[in-house]
Design a protein around this motif. Structure first.
Motif, PDB file in Angstrom:
ATOM      1  N   TRP A  25      48.734  14.868  52.801  1.00 44.69           N
ATOM      2  CA  TRP A  25      48.744  14.501  51.387  1.00 44.69           C
ATOM      3  C   TRP A  25      49.506  13.182  51.244  1.00 44.69           C
ATOM      4  O   TRP A  25      50.583  13.000  51.841  1.00 44.69           O
ATOM      5  CB  TRP A  25      49.427  15.564  50.542  1.00 44.69           C
ATOM      6  CG  TRP A  25      48.628  16.805  50.339  1.00 44.69           C
ATOM      7  CD1 TRP A  25      48.701  17.961  51.062  1.00 44.69           C
ATOM      8  CD2 TRP A  25      47.627  17.033  49.344  1.00 44.69           C
ATOM      9  NE1 TRP A  25      47.817  18.875  50.588  1.00 44.69           N
ATOM     10  CE2 TRP A  25      47.137  18.344  49.519  1.00 44.69           C
ATOM     11  CE3 TRP A  25      47.092  16.264  48.302  1.00 44.69           C
ATOM     12  CZ2 TRP A  25      46.149  18.895  48.719  1.00 44.69           C
ATOM     13  CZ3 TRP A  25      46.108  16.812  47.500  1.00 44.69           C
ATOM     14  CH2 TRP A  25      45.651  18.114  47.704  1.00 44.69           C
ATOM     15  N   PHE A  26      48.950  12.300  50.436  1.00 38.16           N
ATOM     16  CA  PHE A  26      49.581  11.036  50.100  1.00 38.16           C
ATOM     17  C   PHE A  26      49.580  10.899  48.587  1.00 38.16           C
ATOM     18  O   PHE A  26      48.879  11.635  47.889  1.00 38.16           O
ATOM     19  CB  PHE A  26      48.816   9.863  50.732  1.00 38.16           C
ATOM     20  CG  PHE A  26      48.919   9.820  52.236  1.00 38.16           C
ATOM     21  CD1 PHE A  26      48.145  10.661  53.022  1.00 38.16           C
ATOM     22  CD2 PHE A  26      49.795   8.954  52.852  1.00 38.16           C
ATOM     23  CE1 PHE A  26      48.241  10.639  54.410  1.00 38.16           C
ATOM     24  CE2 PHE A  26      49.900   8.919  54.236  1.00 38.16           C
ATOM     25  CZ  PHE A  26      49.123   9.765  54.999  1.00 38.16           C
ATOM     26  N   ARG A  35      50.417   3.262  48.432  1.00 39.17           N
ATOM     27  CA  ARG A  35      50.210   4.660  48.776  1.00 39.17           C
ATOM     28  C   ARG A  35      51.281   5.092  49.763  1.00 39.17           C
ATOM     29  O   ARG A  35      51.576   4.382  50.721  1.00 39.17           O
ATOM     30  CB  ARG A  35      48.827   4.844  49.373  1.00 39.17           C
ATOM     31  CG  ARG A  35      48.409   6.277  49.541  1.00 39.17           C
ATOM     32  CD  ARG A  35      46.920   6.385  49.878  1.00 39.17           C
ATOM     33  NE  ARG A  35      46.093   5.884  48.789  1.00 39.17           N
ATOM     34  CZ  ARG A  35      44.769   6.015  48.743  1.00 39.17           C
ATOM     35  NH1 ARG A  35      44.141   6.633  49.714  1.00 39.17           N
ATOM     36  NH2 ARG A  35      44.086   5.531  47.737  1.00 39.17           N
ATOM     37  N   GLU A  36      51.863   6.267  49.529  1.00 37.44           N
ATOM     38  CA  GLU A  36      52.923   6.736  50.396  1.00 37.44           C
ATOM     39  C   GLU A  36      52.653   8.146  50.894  1.00 37.44           C
ATOM     40  O   GLU A  36      51.994   8.953  50.238  1.00 37.44           O
ATOM     41  CB  GLU A  36      54.281   6.698  49.665  1.00 37.44           C
ATOM     42  CG  GLU A  36      54.398   7.629  48.495  1.00 37.44           C
ATOM     43  CD  GLU A  36      55.802   7.660  47.912  1.00 37.44           C
ATOM     44  OE1 GLU A  36      56.694   6.936  48.372  1.00 37.44           O
ATOM     45  OE2 GLU A  36      56.013   8.446  46.956  1.00 37.44           O
ATOM     46  N   ASN A  82      52.832  22.831  62.888  1.00 35.88           N
ATOM     47  CA  ASN A  82      53.690  21.649  62.705  1.00 35.88           C
ATOM     48  C   ASN A  82      53.460  21.015  61.348  1.00 35.88           C
ATOM     49  O   ASN A  82      52.308  20.816  60.944  1.00 35.88           O
ATOM     50  CB  ASN A  82      53.408  20.605  63.789  1.00 35.88           C
ATOM     51  CG  ASN A  82      53.908  21.064  65.143  1.00 35.88           C
ATOM     52  OD1 ASN A  82      54.768  21.939  65.246  1.00 35.88           O
ATOM     53  ND2 ASN A  82      53.372  20.485  66.199  1.00 35.88           N
ATOM     54  N   THR A  83      54.538  20.727  60.663  1.00 35.78           N
ATOM     55  CA  THR A  83      54.471  20.070  59.375  1.00 35.78           C
ATOM     56  C   THR A  83      55.486  18.926  59.334  1.00 35.78           C
ATOM     57  O   THR A  83      56.482  18.935  60.056  1.00 35.78           O
ATOM     58  CB  THR A  83      54.763  21.032  58.213  1.00 35.78           C
ATOM     59  OG1 THR A  83      56.057  21.626  58.403  1.00 35.78           O
ATOM     60  CG2 THR A  83      53.712  22.125  58.132  1.00 35.78           C
ATOM     61  N   ARG A  84      55.201  17.956  58.504  1.00 37.42           N
ATOM     62  CA  ARG A  84      56.130  16.849  58.271  1.00 37.42           C
ATOM     63  C   ARG A  84      56.154  16.561  56.783  1.00 37.42           C
ATOM     64  O   ARG A  84      55.143  16.704  56.096  1.00 37.42           O
ATOM     65  CB  ARG A  84      55.671  15.594  59.022  1.00 37.42           C
ATOM     66  CG  ARG A  84      55.752  15.699  60.527  1.00 37.42           C
ATOM     67  CD  ARG A  84      57.145  15.405  61.069  1.00 37.42           C
ATOM     68  NE  ARG A  84      57.581  14.066  60.774  1.00 37.42           N
ATOM     69  CZ  ARG A  84      57.282  13.006  61.512  1.00 37.42           C
ATOM     70  NH1 ARG A  84      56.544  13.144  62.592  1.00 37.42           N
ATOM     71  NH2 ARG A  84      57.726  11.803  61.176  1.00 37.42           N
ATOM     72  N   VAL A 128      51.451  10.609  59.905  1.00 37.65           N
ATOM     73  CA  VAL A 128      52.197  10.365  58.672  1.00 37.65           C
ATOM     74  C   VAL A 128      51.888   9.026  58.015  1.00 37.65           C
ATOM     75  O   VAL A 128      52.451   8.720  56.957  1.00 37.65           O
ATOM     76  CB  VAL A 128      53.715  10.465  58.923  1.00 37.65           C
ATOM     77  CG1 VAL A 128      54.083  11.850  59.425  1.00 37.65           C
ATOM     78  CG2 VAL A 128      54.180   9.384  59.885  1.00 37.65           C
ATOM     79  N   THR A 129      51.032   8.211  58.583  1.00 41.39           N
ATOM     80  CA  THR A 129      50.719   6.933  57.959  1.00 41.39           C
ATOM     81  C   THR A 129      49.266   6.914  57.500  1.00 41.39           C
ATOM     82  O   THR A 129      48.390   7.502  58.157  1.00 41.39           O
ATOM     83  CB  THR A 129      50.972   5.753  58.902  1.00 41.39           C
ATOM     84  OG1 THR A 129      50.116   5.896  60.052  1.00 41.39           O
ATOM     85  CG2 THR A 129      52.409   5.717  59.352  1.00 41.39           C
ATOM     86  N   PRO A 130      48.975   6.229  56.411  1.00 42.29           N
ATOM     87  CA  PRO A 130      47.594   6.218  55.894  1.00 42.29           C
ATOM     88  C   PRO A 130      46.575   5.725  56.918  1.00 42.29           C
ATOM     89  O   PRO A 130      45.462   6.252  56.972  1.00 42.29           O
ATOM     90  CB  PRO A 130      47.684   5.268  54.694  1.00 42.29           C
ATOM     91  CG  PRO A 130      49.097   5.343  54.253  1.00 42.29           C
ATOM     92  CD  PRO A 130      49.894   5.524  55.513  1.00 42.29           C
ATOM     93  N   ASN A 131      46.938   4.746  57.713  1.00 36.35           N
ATOM     94  CA  ASN A 131      45.983   4.189  58.670  1.00 36.35           C
ATOM     95  C   ASN A 131      45.606   5.180  59.768  1.00 36.35           C
ATOM     96  O   ASN A 131      44.631   4.962  60.491  1.00 36.35           O
ATOM     97  CB  ASN A 131      46.537   2.921  59.308  1.00 36.35           C
ATOM     98  CG  ASN A 131      46.533   1.744  58.338  1.00 36.35           C
ATOM     99  OD1 ASN A 131      45.847   1.779  57.318  1.00 36.35           O
ATOM    100  ND2 ASN A 131      47.300   0.721  58.651  1.00 36.35           N
TER     101      ASN A 131
END
Length: 126
Positions: A35-36, A44-45, A56-58, A108-111
């Motif tokens: 989710w962002f 966007r974050e 696993n979650t972050r 964890v990054t959009p790319n």
């Protein structure tokens, strides 16, 4: 893979919302999910992510302890439970996915993501 997010709305500060994202297409249960969010005038974050196997979650530091991401591979859905909402949580929320060869991978990054759903708007009022 197609992603359909839902569950956004208007809520008072301190309240809760649950976002859901339904995945369809080729083998969505082989994808890691995230989710962002994007607030007006901001980039966007990252908010939260979960691995293929769900073990696993972050979380972004700003939501840690308040938000919980979960997935149901039988139903091909991912949810974001948001509690103790703050005004600064106001944003358009997007779910995203990418094929993950490894069961435990979390991105964890959009790319890092290949597929994106349409946004669902969350507005937190005072």
């Amino acid at each position: 893979v197609q992603l359909q997010a839902s569950g956004g709305g208007v809520v008072q500060a301190g309240g809760s919302l649950r976002l859901s994202c339904a995945a369809s297409g080729r083998a969505p249960n082989q994808h890691s999910l995230g989710w962002f969010r994007q607030a007006p005038g901001k980039e966007r974050e990252f908010v939260a992510a979960i691995s293929r196997n769900g073990y696993n979650t972050r979380y972004a530091d700003s939501v840690k302890g308040r938000f919980t991401i979960s997935r149901n591979n039988a139903k091909n859905t991912v949810a974001l439970q948001m509690n103790s909402l703050k005004i600064e949580d106001t944003a358009e929320y997007y779910c995203a996915s990418r094929y993950a060869r490894r069961m435990e991978t979390v991105q964890v990054t959009p790319n890092d993501y290949q597929y994106w759903g349409q946004g669902t708007l969350v507005t937190v009022s005072s």
